[in-house]
Scaffold this motif. Structure first.
Motif, PDB file in Angstrom:
ATOM      1  N   ALA A  20      18.189  -0.065  -3.121  1.00  0.00           N
ATOM      2  CA  ALA A  20      18.223  -0.435  -1.710  1.00  0.00           C
ATOM      3  C   ALA A  20      17.550  -1.789  -1.542  1.00  0.00           C
ATOM      4  N   THR A  21      17.939  -2.529  -0.526  1.00  0.00           N
ATOM      5  CA  THR A  21      17.287  -3.787  -0.202  1.00  0.00           C
ATOM      6  C   THR A  21      16.850  -3.762   1.254  1.00  0.00           C
ATOM      7  N   ALA A  22      15.752  -4.423   1.549  1.00  0.00           N
ATOM      8  CA  ALA A  22      15.246  -4.487   2.914  1.00  0.00           C
ATOM      9  C   ALA A  22      14.456  -5.777   3.053  1.00  0.00           C
ATOM     10  N   THR A  23      14.248  -6.202   4.283  1.00  0.00           N
ATOM     11  CA  THR A  23      13.504  -7.428   4.572  1.00  0.00           C
ATOM     12  C   THR A  23      12.470  -7.138   5.645  1.00  0.00           C
ATOM     13  N   VAL A  24      11.276  -7.701   5.474  1.00  0.00           N
ATOM     14  CA  VAL A  24      10.209  -7.532   6.449  1.00  0.00           C
ATOM     15  C   VAL A  24       9.395  -8.823   6.490  1.00  0.00           C
ATOM     16  N   THR A  25       8.890  -9.169   7.656  1.00  0.00           N
ATOM     17  CA  THR A  25       8.041 -10.350   7.807  1.00  0.00           C
ATOM     18  C   THR A  25       6.582  -9.929   7.766  1.00  0.00           C
ATOM     19  N   GLU A  26       5.742 -10.771   7.188  1.00  0.00           N
ATOM     20  CA  GLU A  26       4.308 -10.481   7.141  1.00  0.00           C
ATOM     21  C   GLU A  26       3.789 -10.055   8.512  1.00  0.00           C
ATOM     22  N   ASN A  27       2.876  -9.109   8.490  1.00  0.00           N
ATOM     23  CA  ASN A  27       2.315  -8.490   9.687  1.00  0.00           C
ATOM     24  C   ASN A  27       3.299  -7.520  10.337  1.00  0.00           C
ATOM     25  N   GLY A  28       4.305  -7.092   9.558  1.00  0.00           N
ATOM     26  CA  GLY A  28       5.270  -6.115  10.050  1.00  0.00           C
ATOM     27  C   GLY A  28       5.410  -4.954   9.082  1.00  0.00           C
ATOM     28  N   LYS A  29       6.274  -4.022   9.431  1.00  0.00           N
ATOM     29  CA  LYS A  29       6.518  -2.847   8.604  1.00  0.00           C
ATOM     30  C   LYS A  29       8.013  -2.658   8.417  1.00  0.00           C
ATOM     31  N   VAL A  30       8.385  -2.010   7.328  1.00  0.00           N
ATOM     32  CA  VAL A  30       9.774  -1.640   7.104  1.00  0.00           C
ATOM     33  C   VAL A  30       9.802  -0.209   6.563  1.00  0.00           C
ATOM     34  N   ALA A  31      10.779   0.569   7.003  1.00  0.00           N
ATOM     35  CA  ALA A  31      10.906   1.968   6.583  1.00  0.00           C
ATOM     36  C   ALA A  31      11.958   2.088   5.488  1.00  0.00           C
ATOM     37  N   VAL A  58       5.360 -10.712  -5.221  1.00  0.00           N
ATOM     38  CA  VAL A  58       4.283 -10.568  -4.245  1.00  0.00           C
ATOM     39  C   VAL A  58       2.997 -10.173  -4.964  1.00  0.00           C
ATOM     40  N   THR A  59       1.885 -10.647  -4.457  1.00  0.00           N
ATOM     41  CA  THR A  59       0.584 -10.373  -5.063  1.00  0.00           C
ATOM     42  C   THR A  59      -0.001  -9.076  -4.513  1.00  0.00           C
ATOM     43  N   ASP A  60      -0.651  -8.316  -5.379  1.00  0.00           N
ATOM     44  CA  ASP A  60      -1.360  -7.114  -4.918  1.00  0.00           C
ATOM     45  C   ASP A  60      -2.350  -7.508  -3.819  1.00  0.00           C
ATOM     46  N   GLY A  61      -2.438  -6.674  -2.798  1.00  0.00           N
ATOM     47  CA  GLY A  61      -3.306  -6.978  -1.674  1.00  0.00           C
ATOM     48  C   GLY A  61      -2.568  -7.590  -0.502  1.00  0.00           C
ATOM     49  N   GLU A  62      -1.284  -7.962  -0.709  1.00  0.00           N
ATOM     50  CA  GLU A  62      -0.481  -8.542   0.369  1.00  0.00           C
ATOM     51  C   GLU A  62       0.461  -7.511   0.994  1.00  0.00           C
ATOM     52  N   PHE A  63       0.370  -6.268   0.543  1.00  0.00           N
ATOM     53  CA  PHE A  63       1.229  -5.210   1.075  1.00  0.00           C
ATOM     54  C   PHE A  63       0.533  -3.869   0.888  1.00  0.00           C
ATOM     55  N   ILE A  64       1.002  -2.875   1.624  1.00  0.00           N
ATOM     56  CA  ILE A  64       0.524  -1.505   1.442  1.00  0.00           C
ATOM     57  C   ILE A  64       1.739  -0.632   1.140  1.00  0.00           C
ATOM     58  N   LEU A  65       1.758  -0.072  -0.051  1.00  0.00           N
ATOM     59  CA  LEU A  65       2.803   0.840  -0.491  1.00  0.00           C
ATOM     60  C   LEU A  65       2.159   2.199  -0.726  1.00  0.00           C
ATOM     61  N   ASP A  83       3.849  -1.694   4.616  1.00  0.00           N
ATOM     62  CA  ASP A  83       3.209  -2.685   5.466  1.00  0.00           C
ATOM     63  C   ASP A  83       3.147  -4.013   4.729  1.00  0.00           C
ATOM     64  N   ALA A  84       3.660  -5.072   5.353  1.00  0.00           N
ATOM     65  CA  ALA A  84       3.514  -6.425   4.823  1.00  0.00           C
ATOM     66  C   ALA A  84       2.347  -7.078   5.560  1.00  0.00           C
ATOM     67  N   THR A 112      15.251   2.694  -7.650  1.00  0.00           N
ATOM     68  CA  THR A 112      14.574   1.433  -7.355  1.00  0.00           C
ATOM     69  C   THR A 112      14.978   0.898  -5.991  1.00  0.00           C
ATOM     70  N   ALA A 113      14.124   0.045  -5.456  1.00  0.00           N
ATOM     71  CA  ALA A 113      14.416  -0.655  -4.205  1.00  0.00           C
ATOM     72  C   ALA A 113      13.765  -2.025  -4.270  1.00  0.00           C
ATOM     73  N   ALA A 114      14.303  -2.978  -3.528  1.00  0.00           N
ATOM     74  CA  ALA A 114      13.739  -4.325  -3.472  1.00  0.00           C
ATOM     75  C   ALA A 114      13.505  -4.708  -2.015  1.00  0.00           C
ATOM     76  N   VAL A 115      12.284  -5.142  -1.723  1.00  0.00           N
ATOM     77  CA  VAL A 115      11.934  -5.555  -0.366  1.00  0.00           C
ATOM     78  C   VAL A 115      11.574  -7.037  -0.384  1.00  0.00           C
ATOM     79  N   THR A 116      12.250  -7.824   0.442  1.00  0.00           N
ATOM     80  CA  THR A 116      11.916  -9.237   0.609  1.00  0.00           C
ATOM     81  C   THR A 116      10.863  -9.359   1.706  1.00  0.00           C
ATOM     82  N   ILE A 117       9.725  -9.963   1.370  1.00  0.00           N
ATOM     83  CA  ILE A 117       8.646 -10.177   2.334  1.00  0.00           C
ATOM     84  C   ILE A 117       8.676 -11.637   2.756  1.00  0.00           C
TER      85      ILE A 117
END
Length: 230
Positions: A20-31, A58-65, A83-84, A112-117
């Motif tokens: 799956a692919t998804a896109t989220v902007t920093e300070n946002g969330k994606v489901a 993406v660097t660890d600490g820049e998202f919450i999985l 959370d981005a 697998t899934a890929a999220v663009t931040i």
């Protein structure tokens, strides 16, 4: 929050894994949704382990999985959020690859899934370069000029600012400065400012006040920058 994106956990029935692919902007969330094939439910809870996968930029600490999610008995899917986080860094888009691992009724499966931040720091306010410092200098002295990003903002890449000669008159010439004024100044990656020292040479000439004008230009960065004298 955008639409939910699914990635299937294949079973022994022959269903295939797909990403799956998804896109989220920093300070946002994606489901995202981890699911069994359409129409299939489970008779027992299926814990799904979620980890950052190889190839992520993406660097660890820049998202919450979340470390795990559970497909509950009697259902065929589970939704979880990523959370981005805002980081105050001007940067290119980053990729978070996710690996989901589960024991589906005794059968080990992955998906697998890929999220663009997308960078959320790249706003007009955060790409404003402030210029401050001395507005005059005597021969034999030094003027200090500072080029600054807004407070709390840095860049993942060097910001190279071109300095173009202006039209102020009567103008100085190259011999009036030692060393010569550089053609560019660079705010280094990870920093928020750069100081430029301009040394006015003594020429032993009796002359009127001369003017130096340099106009900052866009250079060597993917962001549109604006400038203001403080």
């Amino acid at each position: 929050q955008g639409p939910q994106r699914s990635f299937a956990m294949p079973t022994a029935r022959g269903y295939y894994t797909y990403a799956a692919t998804a896109t989220v902007t920093e300070n946002g969330k994606v489901a995202l949704k981890a699911s069994l094939p359409a129409g299939v439910t489970t008779t027992e809870n299926i814990p799904v382990q979620l980890t950052k996968d190889n190839g992520s930029t993406v660097t660890d600490g820049e998202f919450i999985l979340p470390p795990n999610a559970t497909i509950m008995a009697g259902t065929g899917e589970i939704t979880f959020e990523i959370d981005a986080l805002a980081d105050g860094i001007l940067e290119a888009d980053e990729i978070l690859n996710i690996l989901a691992t589960a024991d589906v009724l005794g059968d080990s499966k992955t998906a697998t899934a890929a999220v663009t931040i997308k960078d959320g720091t790249n706003t007009a306010a955060n790409t404003l370069i402030s210029i401050s410092g001395d507005t005059q200098v005597s021969e034999g002295g030094a003027a200090n000029i500072t080029f600054s990003l807004p407070a709390g903002i840095t860049s993942a890449a060097d910001i190279v600012i071109g300095l173009a000669a202006g039209t102020a008159t009567p103008a100085t010439n190259a011999a009036d400065f030692d060393p010569v004024i550089p053609a560019t100044v660079t705010i280094p990656a990870g920093a928020d400012h750069i100081d430029l020292v301009i040394d006015a040479a003594t020429d032993n000439l009796v002359e009127g006040t001369e003017k130096l004008q340099r106009n900052p230009l866009q250079a060597d960065i993917h962001l549109p920058l604006t400038y203001r004298w403080m």
